[in-house]
Scaffold this motif. Structure first.
Motif, mmCIF file in Angstrom:
data_model
loop_
_atom_site.group_PDB
_atom_site.id
_atom_site.type_symbol
_atom_site.label_atom_id
_atom_site.label_comp_id
_atom_site.label_asym_id
_atom_site.label_seq_id
_atom_site.Cartn_x
_atom_site.Cartn_y
_atom_site.Cartn_z
ATOM 1 N N ALA A 147 0.845 -1.208 0.000
ATOM 2 C CA ALA A 147 0.000 0.000 0.000
ATOM 3 C C ALA A 147 0.876 1.252 0.000
ATOM 4 O O ALA A 147 0.562 2.243 -0.670
ATOM 5 N N ALA A 148 1.970 1.203 0.752
ATOM 6 C CA ALA A 148 2.885 2.356 0.819
ATOM 7 C C ALA A 148 3.584 2.574 -0.526
ATOM 8 O O ALA A 148 3.737 3.718 -0.980
ATOM 9 N N VAL A 164 0.882 4.218 -2.893
ATOM 10 C CA VAL A 164 0.551 5.637 -2.648
ATOM 11 C C VAL A 164 1.757 6.533 -2.923
ATOM 12 O O VAL A 164 1.601 7.711 -3.263
ATOM 13 N N GLY A 223 6.149 7.081 0.479
ATOM 14 C CA GLY A 223 4.785 6.592 0.701
ATOM 15 C C GLY A 223 4.677 6.029 2.103
ATOM 16 O O GLY A 223 5.656 5.496 2.647
ATOM 17 N N ALA A 270 1.826 3.814 4.808
ATOM 18 C CA ALA A 270 0.549 3.128 5.009
ATOM 19 C C ALA A 270 0.440 2.769 6.479
ATOM 20 O O ALA A 270 1.398 2.262 7.086
ATOM 21 N N CYS A 314 -3.472 5.768 3.929
ATOM 22 C CA CYS A 314 -2.245 6.020 3.189
ATOM 23 C C CYS A 314 -1.912 7.500 3.108
ATOM 24 O O CYS A 314 -2.804 8.351 3.190
ATOM 25 N N ALA A 333 -0.454 10.280 6.324
ATOM 26 C CA ALA A 333 -1.188 9.025 6.587
ATOM 27 C C ALA A 333 -1.838 9.069 7.968
ATOM 28 O O ALA A 333 -3.016 8.716 8.128
#
Ligand code: THU
Length: 137
Positions: free
Chosen positions: A12-13, A16, A30, A32, A42, A61
């Motif tokens: 996820a990081a 994003v 990024g 998450a 995120c 985040a």
């Protein structure tokens, strides 16, 4: 090797991170954040022509999660295209400490990881209790 929870956060990081707005540094980050609710929030870094107004991925985040009503967090993963796992800046460490995030996964695009607690990242932090000890009431 990453466990399943860490891998999901890392992915996820990484995703994003593509949205990072970095016309000045070109250093995309990024983050998450896994809340106790099970939801993942995120953030990416967002820079500004007035450089000091830049906000890091980690804080974006955490702030997104708090805006959604979350207060309790299980893990935060941060990723950048760096040789070593990227370390949160001092300002982000203070915000991480505010919420006592127990597991901060620092990483890079190769998937190298280093895991620390909020307390390890910012020992002897200034916090809510610091003000209770003695203050003008
Ligand atoms: N940055 C983050 O977003 N997180 C970090 O952990 C380190 C630094 C950003 C801020 C700025 O946009 C760029 O990276 C270079 O400092």
């Amino acid at each position: 090797m990453m466990d399943a929870e860490t891998k999901e956060l890392w992915q996820a990081a990484v995703k994003v991170r593509q949205n990072a707005y970095t016309p000045y540094s070109h250093f995309k980050v990024g983050a998450a954040l896994l809340a106790a609710s099970g939801k993942i929030y995120c953030g990416c870094n967002i820079e500004n022509a007035s450089y000091g107004l830049t906000c890091c991925a980690e804080r974006n985040a955490i702030f997104a999660a708090v805006c959604a009503g979350e207060r309790d967090f299980k893990a935060l993963c941060v990723v950048a295209d760096s040789d070593k796992p990227v370390a949160p800046c001092g300002a982000c460490r203070q915000v991480i400490a505010e919420f006592g995030i127990p597991k901060v996964v620092m990483s890079n695009l190769q998937g190298d990881i280093k895991i620390m607690t909020a307390e390890e990242l910012l020992p002897y932090s200034f916090n809510a209790a610091s003000m209770d000890e003695k203050g003008e009431k």
